[in-house]
Scaffold this motif. Sequence first.
Motif, PDB file in Angstrom:
ATOM      1  N   ALA A  28      -0.055  -2.192 -10.467  1.00  0.00           N
ATOM      2  CA  ALA A  28       0.209  -3.188 -10.790  1.00  0.00           C
ATOM      3  C   ALA A  28       0.545  -3.453  -9.236  1.00  0.00           C
ATOM      4  O   ALA A  28       0.203  -4.412  -7.799  1.00  0.00           O
ATOM      5  N   LEU A  29       1.091  -2.403  -8.588  1.00  0.00           N
ATOM      6  CA  LEU A  29       1.309  -3.129  -7.203  1.00  0.00           C
ATOM      7  C   LEU A  29      -0.798  -2.612  -5.816  1.00  0.00           C
ATOM      8  O   LEU A  29      -0.931  -3.228  -5.436  1.00  0.00           O
ATOM      9  N   GLU A  30      -1.157  -1.728  -7.022  1.00  0.00           N
ATOM     10  CA  GLU A  30      -2.297  -1.724  -6.189  1.00  0.00           C
ATOM     11  C   GLU A  30      -3.648  -3.199  -6.785  1.00  0.00           C
ATOM     12  O   GLU A  30      -3.933  -3.248  -6.293  1.00  0.00           O
ATOM     13  N   ALA A  31      -3.140  -3.978  -7.884  1.00  0.00           N
ATOM     14  CA  ALA A  31      -3.563  -4.684  -8.324  1.00  0.00           C
ATOM     15  C   ALA A  31      -3.672  -5.853  -7.080  1.00  0.00           C
ATOM     16  O   ALA A  31      -4.532  -6.251  -6.693  1.00  0.00           O
ATOM     17  N   LEU A  32      -2.220  -6.055  -6.837  1.00  0.00           N
ATOM     18  CA  LEU A  32      -1.621  -6.647  -5.613  1.00  0.00           C
ATOM     19  C   LEU A  32      -2.268  -6.233  -4.816  1.00  0.00           C
ATOM     20  O   LEU A  32      -2.593  -7.669  -4.163  1.00  0.00           O
ATOM     21  N   LEU A  33      -2.078  -5.770  -4.134  1.00  0.00           N
ATOM     22  CA  LEU A  33      -2.834  -5.351  -3.149  1.00  0.00           C
ATOM     23  C   LEU A  33      -4.281  -5.618  -3.001  1.00  0.00           C
ATOM     24  O   LEU A  33      -5.199  -6.389  -1.865  1.00  0.00           O
ATOM     25  N   PHE A  70      -5.648  -5.691 -15.995  1.00  0.00           N
ATOM     26  CA  PHE A  70      -5.651  -5.241 -17.419  1.00  0.00           C
ATOM     27  C   PHE A  70      -5.070  -3.844 -17.759  1.00  0.00           C
ATOM     28  O   PHE A  70      -4.634  -3.956 -18.925  1.00  0.00           O
ATOM     29  N   LEU A  71      -4.843  -2.793 -17.216  1.00  0.00           N
ATOM     30  CA  LEU A  71      -4.346  -2.068 -17.418  1.00  0.00           C
ATOM     31  C   LEU A  71      -3.336  -1.515 -17.399  1.00  0.00           C
ATOM     32  O   LEU A  71      -2.170  -0.928 -18.993  1.00  0.00           O
ATOM     33  N   VAL A  72      -2.471  -2.521 -16.730  1.00  0.00           N
ATOM     34  CA  VAL A  72      -0.874  -3.714 -16.459  1.00  0.00           C
ATOM     35  C   VAL A  72      -0.681  -3.906 -18.423  1.00  0.00           C
ATOM     36  O   VAL A  72       0.644  -3.139 -18.556  1.00  0.00           O
ATOM     37  N   CYS A  73      -1.771  -4.574 -17.800  1.00  0.00           N
ATOM     38  CA  CYS A  73      -1.363  -5.882 -19.454  1.00  0.00           C
ATOM     39  C   CYS A  73      -1.337  -4.709 -20.667  1.00  0.00           C
ATOM     40  O   CYS A  73      -0.897  -5.088 -22.033  1.00  0.00           O
ATOM     41  N   GLN A  74      -2.321  -4.403 -21.189  1.00  0.00           N
ATOM     42  CA  GLN A  74      -2.103  -2.847 -22.086  1.00  0.00           C
ATOM     43  C   GLN A  74      -1.045  -2.121 -22.566  1.00  0.00           C
ATOM     44  O   GLN A  74      -0.946  -1.770 -22.829  1.00  0.00           O
ATOM     45  N   ALA A  75      -0.324  -1.820 -21.104  1.00  0.00           N
ATOM     46  CA  ALA A  75       0.682  -0.817 -21.041  1.00  0.00           C
ATOM     47  C   ALA A  75       1.668  -2.337 -21.664  1.00  0.00           C
ATOM     48  O   ALA A  75       2.611  -0.851 -22.174  1.00  0.00           O
ATOM     49  N   TRP A  76       2.191  -3.251 -21.049  1.00  0.00           N
ATOM     50  CA  TRP A  76       2.856  -3.991 -21.851  1.00  0.00           C
ATOM     51  C   TRP A  76       2.676  -4.047 -22.857  1.00  0.00           C
ATOM     52  O   TRP A  76       3.926  -4.782 -23.143  1.00  0.00           O
ATOM     53  N   PHE A  77       1.713  -4.330 -23.015  1.00  0.00           N
ATOM     54  CA  PHE A  77       1.872  -5.452 -24.753  1.00  0.00           C
ATOM     55  C   PHE A  77       0.395  -4.195 -25.605  1.00  0.00           C
ATOM     56  O   PHE A  77      -1.101  -5.173 -24.953  1.00  0.00           O
ATOM     57  N   PRO A  78       0.659  -3.695 -25.846  1.00  0.00           N
ATOM     58  CA  PRO A  78      -0.501  -2.231 -26.338  1.00  0.00           C
ATOM     59  C   PRO A  78      -0.810  -3.428 -27.457  1.00  0.00           C
ATOM     60  O   PRO A  78      -0.399  -4.263 -28.233  1.00  0.00           O
ATOM     61  N   VAL A  81       0.885   2.976 -14.166  1.00  0.00           N
ATOM     62  CA  VAL A  81       1.376   1.196 -14.469  1.00  0.00           C
ATOM     63  C   VAL A  81       1.271   0.873 -13.127  1.00  0.00           C
ATOM     64  O   VAL A  81       1.155  -0.423 -12.775  1.00  0.00           O
ATOM     65  N   THR A  82       3.058   1.209 -13.139  1.00  0.00           N
ATOM     66  CA  THR A  82       3.251   0.960 -11.657  1.00  0.00           C
ATOM     67  C   THR A  82       2.265   0.491 -10.377  1.00  0.00           C
ATOM     68  O   THR A  82       2.782  -0.058  -9.862  1.00  0.00           O
ATOM     69  N   SER A  83       2.075   1.848 -10.423  1.00  0.00           N
ATOM     70  CA  SER A  83       0.871   1.874  -8.938  1.00  0.00           C
ATOM     71  C   SER A  83      -0.088   0.919  -8.779  1.00  0.00           C
ATOM     72  O   SER A  83      -0.652   0.020  -8.143  1.00  0.00           O
ATOM     73  N   ALA A 137       0.860  -1.645  -0.006  1.00  0.00           N
ATOM     74  CA  ALA A 137      -0.336   0.074   0.052  1.00  0.00           C
ATOM     75  C   ALA A 137       1.199   0.828   0.029  1.00  0.00           C
ATOM     76  O   ALA A 137       0.290   2.592  -0.745  1.00  0.00           O
ATOM     77  N   VAL A 138       1.653   1.304   0.859  1.00  0.00           N
ATOM     78  CA  VAL A 138       2.577   2.674   0.772  1.00  0.00           C
ATOM     79  C   VAL A 138       3.299   2.781  -0.208  1.00  0.00           C
ATOM     80  O   VAL A 138       2.985   4.410  -0.740  1.00  0.00           O
ATOM     81  N   PRO A 139       3.637   2.200  -1.317  1.00  0.00           N
ATOM     82  CA  PRO A 139       4.926   2.689  -2.720  1.00  0.00           C
ATOM     83  C   PRO A 139       3.447   2.166  -3.766  1.00  0.00           C
ATOM     84  O   PRO A 139       3.750   3.587  -4.533  1.00  0.00           O
ATOM     85  N   ALA A 140       2.641   2.263  -3.172  1.00  0.00           N
ATOM     86  CA  ALA A 140       1.168   2.190  -4.374  1.00  0.00           C
ATOM     87  C   ALA A 140       0.929   3.734  -4.442  1.00  0.00           C
ATOM     88  O   ALA A 140       0.577   4.458  -4.967  1.00  0.00           O
ATOM     89  N   PHE A 141       0.801   4.122  -2.852  1.00  0.00           N
ATOM     90  CA  PHE A 141       0.032   5.947  -2.417  1.00  0.00           C
ATOM     91  C   PHE A 141       0.817   6.126  -2.543  1.00  0.00           C
ATOM     92  O   PHE A 141       0.598   7.387  -3.644  1.00  0.00           O
ATOM     93  N   VAL A 142       2.136   6.344  -2.513  1.00  0.00           N
ATOM     94  CA  VAL A 142       3.385   7.627  -2.616  1.00  0.00           C
ATOM     95  C   VAL A 142       3.316   7.236  -4.608  1.00  0.00           C
ATOM     96  O   VAL A 142       2.816   8.957  -4.784  1.00  0.00           O
ATOM     97  N   LEU A 143       3.113   6.298  -5.554  1.00  0.00           N
ATOM     98  CA  LEU A 143       3.164   6.536  -7.192  1.00  0.00           C
ATOM     99  C   LEU A 143       2.227   6.546  -7.346  1.00  0.00           C
ATOM    100  O   LEU A 143       2.385   7.368  -8.781  1.00  0.00           O
ATOM    101  N   SER A 144       1.279   6.327  -6.540  1.00  0.00           N
ATOM    102  CA  SER A 144      -0.416   6.817  -7.007  1.00  0.00           C
ATOM    103  C   SER A 144       0.142   8.412  -7.033  1.00  0.00           C
ATOM    104  O   SER A 144      -0.846   9.240  -8.313  1.00  0.00           O
ATOM    105  N   LEU A 145       0.472   8.846  -6.306  1.00  0.00           N
ATOM    106  CA  LEU A 145       0.347  10.872  -5.796  1.00  0.00           C
ATOM    107  C   LEU A 145       0.956  11.507  -7.192  1.00  0.00           C
ATOM    108  O   LEU A 145       0.953  11.855  -8.073  1.00  0.00           O
TER     109      LEU A 145
END
Length: 228
Positions: free
Chosen positions: A100-105, A146-154, A96-98, A76-84
Amino acid sequence: MSENSFRTLRWQVAVRRHPSAFLLAAQVLSLIIYPLFDQMASGRVVFGAVGVLVLALAVWVVNRSPASSWIAWTLAVPAFVLSLASVVMVSETLLVTSSALEALLYFYAAGSLIAYMMSDHRVTTDELYAAGATFTLLAWGFAYAFLVCQAWFPGSFTGAVEPERPRAWLELLFLSFTNLSAVGLGDVIPLSPPARVLVMLEQFAGVGYVAVVVSRLIGLTMLRHGKP
């Protein structure tokens, strides 16, 4: 005790007893307000604030479950920071990085709520709220995946409207909800192999969730009310 103090006490008791209800309410509220701010320049800031609230509530419900809260905080902490940071800097990479972390959370929080609901043979009101909150957590988690997948595989997803452009967040969330609930509305379609694998995994998760968790809660509730 004054009336205001009594209301405050009742509110505090409700918060302690039904944390899952607040998470579910926050998720539903974000769905309602999304169309209102989608076309506004400040919309991303509003969505970022709602996302931060949902992240905090997700960690809160994990703390109330048998799961390890330090794992939730680690996500949550890195997801929070990266999201902001993604909102302030308007950076797709950070977004995209945030995501991925939010999906895991969200997946971890959903798993913790499932463990909470399966931990005994007594169905409480908060467990019924948890059933709804778990569904929304799974839907959000797969939407972020899905959002991460779309960014990694256009070109991973196409749609009925402007099929060549990347799918917007609301479209991916809509796909996640229809896929998880087995409604199967097909205006957003996975094309790449990774996207199709994610969709199949969500279908499996949706069927398993209803078959195991929801049916168990319904059965225990019927047994409880069927007793003399």
